[in-house]
Design a protein around this motif. Structure first.
Motif, short mmCIF file in Angstrom:
data_model
loop_
_atom_site.label_atom_id
_atom_site.label_comp_id
_atom_site.label_asym_id
_atom_site.label_seq_id
_atom_site.Cartn_x
_atom_site.Cartn_y
_atom_site.Cartn_z
N LEU A 177 63.21 6.54 23.57
CA LEU A 177 64.45 7.29 23.75
C LEU A 177 64.82 8.08 22.50
CD1 LEU A 177 66.54 4.54 25.60
CD2 LEU A 177 65.39 6.50 26.62
N LEU A 178 64.64 7.48 21.33
CA LEU A 178 64.96 8.16 20.08
C LEU A 178 63.98 9.29 19.80
CD1 LEU A 178 65.82 5.02 17.93
CD2 LEU A 178 67.43 6.78 18.68
N VAL A 179 62.70 9.07 20.09
CA VAL A 179 61.70 10.12 19.90
C VAL A 179 62.03 11.32 20.78
CG1 VAL A 179 59.29 10.74 20.26
CG2 VAL A 179 59.87 8.57 19.15
N ARG A 180 62.45 11.04 22.02
CA ARG A 180 62.78 12.12 22.94
C ARG A 180 63.97 12.94 22.45
NH1 ARG A 180 64.73 10.02 28.56
NH2 ARG A 180 66.64 9.75 27.32
N GLU A 181 64.88 12.31 21.71
CA GLU A 181 66.08 12.99 21.24
C GLU A 181 65.85 13.77 19.95
OE1 GLU A 181 68.63 13.33 22.87
OE2 GLU A 181 68.68 11.72 24.34
N ARG A 238 54.72 15.33 7.36
CA ARG A 238 54.80 14.21 6.42
C ARG A 238 55.71 14.57 5.25
NH1 ARG A 238 50.06 11.67 2.51
NH2 ARG A 238 51.16 9.72 2.03
N GLU A 239 55.58 15.79 4.74
CA GLU A 239 56.46 16.23 3.66
C GLU A 239 57.92 16.16 4.09
OE1 GLU A 239 57.56 20.58 2.26
OE2 GLU A 239 55.56 20.07 1.53
N HIS A 240 58.20 16.60 5.31
CA HIS A 240 59.56 16.58 5.83
C HIS A 240 60.12 15.16 5.89
CE1 HIS A 240 62.94 17.84 8.36
NE2 HIS A 240 62.62 16.89 9.22
N ARG A 241 59.33 14.20 6.36
CA ARG A 241 59.78 12.82 6.42
C ARG A 241 60.04 12.25 5.02
NH1 ARG A 241 61.83 13.01 11.16
NH2 ARG A 241 60.37 12.97 12.90
N LEU A 242 59.22 12.63 4.06
CA LEU A 242 59.44 12.16 2.69
C LEU A 242 60.75 12.71 2.12
CD1 LEU A 242 55.81 12.41 1.30
CD2 LEU A 242 57.17 10.31 1.45
N TYR A 243 61.07 13.95 2.44
CA TYR A 243 62.35 14.50 1.99
C TYR A 243 63.52 13.76 2.64
CZ TYR A 243 60.58 18.45 -0.70
OH TYR A 243 59.99 19.22 -1.67
N GLN A 244 63.39 13.41 3.91
CA GLN A 244 64.45 12.65 4.56
C GLN A 244 64.61 11.28 3.91
OE1 GLN A 244 62.98 12.92 8.68
NE2 GLN A 244 64.80 14.11 9.18
N ALA A 245 63.49 10.62 3.59
CA ALA A 245 63.55 9.32 2.92
C ALA A 245 64.16 9.46 1.53
CB ALA A 245 62.15 8.71 2.84
N ASP A 246 63.81 10.53 0.82
CA ASP A 246 64.38 10.80 -0.49
C ASP A 246 65.90 10.95 -0.40
OD1 ASP A 246 64.23 11.95 -3.38
OD2 ASP A 246 65.18 13.55 -2.24
N TRP A 247 66.37 11.61 0.66
CA TRP A 247 67.80 11.77 0.86
C TRP A 247 68.48 10.41 1.04
CZ3 TRP A 247 69.84 16.64 0.48
CH2 TRP A 247 71.19 16.79 0.77
N LEU A 248 67.82 9.51 1.77
CA LEU A 248 68.38 8.17 1.96
C LEU A 248 68.47 7.41 0.65
CD1 LEU A 248 66.56 7.04 5.25
CD2 LEU A 248 68.88 7.94 5.01
N LEU A 249 67.48 7.59 -0.23
CA LEU A 249 67.51 6.93 -1.54
C LEU A 249 68.68 7.44 -2.38
CD1 LEU A 249 63.73 6.98 -2.62
CD2 LEU A 249 65.00 5.09 -1.60
N GLU A 303 57.05 10.51 14.04
CA GLU A 303 57.81 10.86 15.24
C GLU A 303 59.30 10.52 15.13
OE1 GLU A 303 54.77 10.71 18.95
OE2 GLU A 303 55.55 8.76 18.30
N LEU A 304 59.65 9.71 14.13
CA LEU A 304 61.04 9.29 13.96
C LEU A 304 61.49 9.49 12.53
CD1 LEU A 304 61.55 5.92 15.89
CD2 LEU A 304 62.59 8.12 16.40
N ASP A 305 62.76 9.84 12.33
CA ASP A 305 63.25 9.94 10.96
C ASP A 305 63.33 8.54 10.34
OD1 ASP A 305 66.11 8.84 10.78
OD2 ASP A 305 66.27 10.15 12.52
N PRO A 306 63.28 8.42 9.02
CA PRO A 306 63.20 7.11 8.36
C PRO A 306 64.39 6.20 8.66
CG PRO A 306 62.63 8.87 6.83
CD PRO A 306 63.16 9.54 8.06
N LYS A 307 65.54 6.78 8.91
CA LYS A 307 66.72 5.96 9.19
C LYS A 307 66.59 5.25 10.53
CE LYS A 307 71.73 6.38 8.79
NZ LYS A 307 72.83 7.37 8.75
#
Length: 432
Positions: free
Chosen positions: A396-400, A275-286, A307-311
């Protein structure tokens, strides 16, 4: 207590403070001064070019007057206690720097006696480092909420970066887990630091000799998972913090149960580091992709998909935005495509001026085709002809995206004979 034992205790106590990263400040060589601070960054972290950066990261003391339920150093906790004097910290920093152990200092502290007493001793450390030790390396200083504004102002004259931990996302959570703390004592010095930075920069634009104030800016940190706030609330708060206080970074610290069977704290939290990792990815998008918090999450979709990045999560919810024509889309539209980041987007803009791009050209420009292929077309021709239905694309995206996070069991120590090599959870993950 010998200084080695003190250092072991206080370095271990500092491991929960994650708000340190590349400094963003440059201090070149100067005659008569010791050390430099490079813009690449100073910390136990990874710089943009892949180097491991080291700093002395300690608490001045872990003796605290507060009883925050989530904190291992709370007053009611039965842990070894230690306090370093300002002279000891100055000597340790200079000696470790001369031996090439470190490139700078990250100094935080529990609240000893009172906020003013603690902040005064921390200011003494950085003042003596700069004036008596002639230390010209990087210094990141934690400001103590509730301290006198004059002490905050003095600290900013010597530190490269300052930070105040917002601790918990809401006033209700703070009252529940840290009733001794007041949100206003956190946000007031953040506003003070922001205003002084802006005033100083204005002065420096007019007068080159004007003194600097926190040249690497300020950051904050919040605990994620100790209370029940949604990711939607966390990202909205993050966005407001950037807008109001011009922060360099908002750091997220996954809640780690340090107290067993506490009546108001959760037990083991599911997938806290993910969850922390996904929040950092979302922060990067902001910060770098032009997204708003309201675009990424809303009341109907309040949590990030683990299971998926925020983008990708956003793209699946907005099929009307795709396919994106690679040879015509502007920069901000290209950045909305999963698999295309800032570097590859600018390469696309530059390359297509000379000839139309084909799908086989994109990988060489840095596009991650295993994700991008579902969302783009080149000169009117779809790269992948699947429909934009979530039920088709999501598997398909989750698998990648196989995601494996290796979490260290403890902070690397100066006293480890063979600490080994570990890959930290990414704090600077570029989302593509």
């Amino acid at each position: 207590m010998e200084w080695q034992k003190k250092l072991e205790i206080l370095a271990d106590s500092a491991k929960y403070d994650v708000s340190c990263s590349s400094s963003g400040a440059s201090r070149g060589k100067s005659q008569g001064l010791l050390g430099t601070a490079a813009a690449a960054g100073i910390c136990h972290s990874w710089s943009e070019d892949g180097r491991c950066i080291s700093l002395l990261k300690i608490l001045m003391t872990n003796v605290c007057i507060y009883d925050c339920a989530y904190c291992v150093n709370r007053v009611s906790s039965d842990v070894p206690r230690a306090t370093l004097t300002p002279s000891e910290i100055v000597d340790l920093t200079l000696n470790f720097y001369r031996r090439n152990y470190i490139e700078g200092l990250f100094l935080s502290s529990a609240v000893l006696v009172s906020p003013d007493y603690t902040m005064e001793r921390m200011v003494e450390v950085v003042r003596r480092l700069r004036t008596e030790g002639r230390f010209n390396g990087y210094v990141h200083l934690k400001a103590i909420p509730g301290a006198d504004p004059r002490l905050i102002a003095e600290a900013g004259r010597y530190a490269d970066r300052m930070s105040l931990n917002i601790e918990l996302p809401t006033k209700r959570s703070l009252n529940l887990l840290a009733p001794d703390k007041n949100p206003d004592t956190i946000t007031a010095p953040m506003a003070q630091i922001r205003n002084t930075i802006l005033e100083t920069r204005s002065d420096q634009n007019r007068f080159k000799s004007a003194p600097s104030f926190v040249p690497a800016g300020q950051t904050t940190q919040m605990i994620v998972g100790a209370t029940g706030e949604t990711d939607h609330l966390l990202l909205n708060l993050t966005e407001k913090l950037y807008q109001r206080y011009a922060l360099k970074r908002v750091y997220f610290s996954a809640y780690v149960p340090v107290v067993q069977n506490h009546p108001v704290l959760p037990g083991q939290v599911a997938h806290p580091m993910l969850r922390e990792h996904r929040l950092y990815q979302a922060d990067w998008l902001l910060r770098f992709y032009g997204y708003t918090a309201g675009e990424l999450l809303d009341d109907l979709n309040p949590q990030l998909d683990l299971e998926l990045d925020p983008k990708c999560q956003w793209a699946l919810r907005h099929p009307e935005q795709f396919p994106v024509e690679i040879n015509k889309a502007d920069l901000m539209t290209l950045l909305r495509v999963p698999g295309i980041g800032p570097v590859s987007a600018r390469r696309i803009l530059k390359s297509r001026r000379f000839s139309a791009l084909r799908a086989e050209d994109l990988k060489g420009l840095g596009v991650v085709m295993k994700r991008a292929k579902y969302f783009i077309q080149c000169s009117g021709k779809r790269v992948e002809t699947l429909n934009y239905e979530t039920r088709i694309l999501r598997p398909l995206l989750v698998r990648e995206e196989p995601l494996k996070l290796q979490v260290p069991s403890s902070q690397i120590s100066f006293f480890d004979i063979n600490p080994g090599l570990w890959i930290p959870p990414a704090k600077e993950v570029i989302v593509t």
